[in-house]
Motif scaffolding. Structure first.
Motif, PDB file in Angstrom:
ATOM      1  N   TRP A  24      35.494  43.775  35.099  1.00 58.91           N
ATOM      2  CA  TRP A  24      34.380  42.837  35.195  1.00 58.91           C
ATOM      3  C   TRP A  24      34.158  42.088  33.891  1.00 58.91           C
ATOM      4  O   TRP A  24      33.857  40.893  33.910  1.00 58.91           O
ATOM      5  N   ILE A  28      33.696  38.120  33.390  1.00 61.52           N
ATOM      6  CA  ILE A  28      32.419  37.601  32.895  1.00 61.52           C
ATOM      7  C   ILE A  28      32.606  36.773  31.631  1.00 61.52           C
ATOM      8  O   ILE A  28      32.048  35.674  31.511  1.00 61.52           O
ATOM      9  N   LEU A  42      26.042  33.865  37.711  1.00 64.25           N
ATOM     10  CA  LEU A  42      27.224  34.699  37.470  1.00 64.25           C
ATOM     11  C   LEU A  42      27.579  35.501  38.706  1.00 64.25           C
ATOM     12  O   LEU A  42      28.743  35.641  39.061  1.00 64.25           O
ATOM     13  N   LEU A  54      27.132  44.040  37.666  1.00 63.47           N
ATOM     14  CA  LEU A  54      26.957  42.895  36.781  1.00 63.47           C
ATOM     15  C   LEU A  54      25.966  43.235  35.673  1.00 63.47           C
ATOM     16  O   LEU A  54      26.230  42.999  34.490  1.00 63.47           O
TER      17      LEU A  54
END
Length: 83
Positions: A24, A28, A42, A54
């Motif tokens: 992730w 990101i 996002l 997240l």
């Protein structure tokens, strides 16, 4: 230790890899490089990530000084990548 030998357990590059070595984080960070984004933007941009993951990943990136977060708690604004 040889200089730049990432296979050596004492190599300092491993510390840097540890900061960004999650699936992730690798999605990101480039997304935030394009522009500052709110948490919800996002979430829409990165398909397959849950809100919980997240948030956890952003908190970890912030703790490591890679992301600066500001704004309200419900909708934090991801201002920019850290130094």
């Amino acid at each position: 230790m040889k200089s730049g030998d990432v296979y050596d357990p004492t190599c300092s590059a491993r510390d840097a890899l540890e900061l960004i070595a999650s699936k992730w984080a690798m999605l990101i960070l480039p997304a935030l490089r394009e522009e500052p984004m709110r948490n919800s933007a996002l979430l829409r941009k990165i398909g397959g990530i849950s809100q919980k993951m997240l948030t956890q990943t952003l908190r970890e990136l912030e703790r490591n000084g890679l992301v600066i977060r500001s704004g309200g708690i419900e909708e934090p604004l991801i201002d920019k990548l850290g130094p």
